[in-house]
Design a protein around this motif. Structure first.
Motif, PDB file in Angstrom:
ATOM      1  N   TYR A  30      37.664  50.566  63.986  1.00  0.00           N
ATOM      2  CA  TYR A  30      39.109  50.357  63.981  1.00  0.00           C
ATOM      3  C   TYR A  30      39.711  51.030  65.205  1.00  0.00           C
ATOM      4  O   TYR A  30      39.134  51.957  65.783  1.00  0.00           O
ATOM      5  N   SER A  66      42.534  57.506  60.174  1.00  0.00           N
ATOM      6  CA  SER A  66      41.509  56.646  59.588  1.00  0.00           C
ATOM      7  C   SER A  66      42.182  55.288  59.404  1.00  0.00           C
ATOM      8  O   SER A  66      43.374  55.152  59.669  1.00  0.00           O
ATOM      9  N   PRO A  67      41.443  54.257  58.955  1.00  0.00           N
ATOM     10  CA  PRO A  67      42.126  52.974  58.734  1.00  0.00           C
ATOM     11  C   PRO A  67      43.253  53.050  57.716  1.00  0.00           C
ATOM     12  O   PRO A  67      44.144  52.196  57.700  1.00  0.00           O
ATOM     13  N   GLU A 110      42.271  54.767  51.149  1.00  0.00           N
ATOM     14  CA  GLU A 110      41.690  56.084  51.424  1.00  0.00           C
ATOM     15  C   GLU A 110      41.190  56.741  50.147  1.00  0.00           C
ATOM     16  O   GLU A 110      40.312  57.614  50.191  1.00  0.00           O
ATOM     17  N   LYS A 124      44.147  48.005  48.282  1.00  0.00           N
ATOM     18  CA  LYS A 124      43.819  49.051  49.249  1.00  0.00           C
ATOM     19  C   LYS A 124      44.877  49.204  50.341  1.00  0.00           C
ATOM     20  O   LYS A 124      45.000  50.264  50.953  1.00  0.00           O
ATOM     21  N   ASN A 125      45.678  48.160  50.591  1.00  0.00           N
ATOM     22  CA  ASN A 125      46.660  48.183  51.672  1.00  0.00           C
ATOM     23  C   ASN A 125      48.056  48.635  51.232  1.00  0.00           C
ATOM     24  O   ASN A 125      48.978  48.666  52.040  1.00  0.00           O
ATOM     25  N   LYS A 176      46.269  43.351  56.929  1.00  0.00           N
ATOM     26  CA  LYS A 176      45.402  43.533  58.083  1.00  0.00           C
ATOM     27  C   LYS A 176      44.763  42.189  58.473  1.00  0.00           C
ATOM     28  O   LYS A 176      44.193  41.500  57.633  1.00  0.00           O
ATOM     29  N   GLU A 183      37.308  43.927  63.019  1.00  0.00           N
ATOM     30  CA  GLU A 183      38.165  45.068  63.304  1.00  0.00           C
ATOM     31  C   GLU A 183      39.627  44.663  63.057  1.00  0.00           C
ATOM     32  O   GLU A 183      40.035  43.562  63.444  1.00  0.00           O
ATOM     33  N   ALA A 231      34.907  54.074  61.101  1.00  0.00           N
ATOM     34  CA  ALA A 231      35.359  54.592  59.818  1.00  0.00           C
ATOM     35  C   ALA A 231      34.177  55.039  58.984  1.00  0.00           C
ATOM     36  O   ALA A 231      33.024  54.693  59.259  1.00  0.00           O
ATOM     37  N   ILE A 235      35.684  48.445  56.221  1.00  0.00           N
ATOM     38  CA  ILE A 235      37.111  48.140  56.098  1.00  0.00           C
ATOM     39  C   ILE A 235      37.304  46.715  55.556  1.00  0.00           C
ATOM     40  O   ILE A 235      38.117  46.480  54.691  1.00  0.00           O
ATOM     41  N   HIS A 236      36.557  45.791  56.099  1.00  0.00           N
ATOM     42  CA  HIS A 236      36.751  44.364  55.794  1.00  0.00           C
ATOM     43  C   HIS A 236      35.805  43.888  54.696  1.00  0.00           C
ATOM     44  O   HIS A 236      34.611  44.145  54.747  1.00  0.00           O
TER      45      HIS A 236
END
Length: 237
Positions: A30, A66-67, A110, A124-125, A176, A183, A231, A235-236
């Motif tokens: 990221y 972090s992301p 997180e 998560k977002n 995202k 990314e 990270a 993430i994805h």
């Protein structure tokens, strides 16, 4: 034996390279920095008897620890408006304001495991954010004297120019958008923010015991600037 000694470090380096490339392909990387811009709808809860919705715009810079842990510095400019000259108090104002704000932002990703659930992957977002801000008020249009027959001549004092500290509390969602390397390269930010002001001059009136507050609804877009790092988890998904 000598050939084996030479080959061993090369094999270790090759394995490390393959591991790094694989990690990047799986969506661990990221950008540490984002640049963003967007629009805001403002509503002031102050001393005027009616509330209006008015526009503003902002630019911001984000450092991504972090992301899902972010630190945002934002500059904003726009207008706030409320009241009517024909109301009982006669209070009406238009504030052409500017702000600068610093916020820390914690996203649910997180704290939760989102790897095995579509619902958790969506959740998560979601984020909570707070910090401190500084607003510069410039009251360009104001009516402080009532013309209502029952309150004729009633006057509300206040300042045309002032500056005040405030605390923002924000709930939002960050969509995202990933590039070909998984990314997060672009982010759409949707938020609702409550701002508690330590003074009473956002609306240009000093009245009552309560301080001014203003609520903001915003939409913005952020673009990754670079400084890519890895990270601790994917993430994805």
């Amino acid at each position: 034996m000598i050939k084996l000694l030479y080959k061993t470090p090369l094999l270790i380096l090759l394995m490390c390279f393959i591991s790094t490339v694989s990690k990047a392909q799986l969506g661990f990387n990221y950008a540490q920095y984002d640049f963003g811009l967007g629009a805001v709808a403002n509503r002031v809860i102050g001393d005027a008897e009616s509330i209006k919705t008015t526009p503003a715009a902002f630019v911001n810079f984000t450092y991504n620890h972090s992301p899902f842990v972010n630190y945002v510095v934002e500059i904003q400019a726009g207008s706030m408006e409320g009241g009517k000259p024909e109301s009982e108090s006669g209070r009406y104002f238009k504030n052409i304001y500017k702000t600068i704000v610093f916020r820390g932002q914690l996203q649910a990703g997180e704290l939760i495991d989102y790897s095995g659930s579509q619902l958790m992957n969506f959740a998560k977002n979601i984020y909570l954010s707070s910090g401190f801000g500084y607003i510069v008020n410039d009251i360009r249009d104001v009516n402080r004297t009532s013309t209502d027959p029952n309150h004729y001549g009633y006057y509300t004092g206040g300042e045309d120019k002032s500056s005040e500290l405030y605390i923002p509390v924000r709930l939002g969602y960050e969509i995202k958008i990933f590039n070909q390397y998984n990314e997060p390269s672009t982010k759409i930010d949707l938020g609702a923010q409550y701002n508690y002001v330590f003074g009473d001059n956002v609306d240009g009136f000093n009245a009552g015991r309560s301080k001014d507050k203003f609520i903001q609804y915003s939409i913005g877009v952020k673009f990754a600037l670079g400084g890519y790092t890895s990270a601790g988890k994917q993430i994805h998904y």
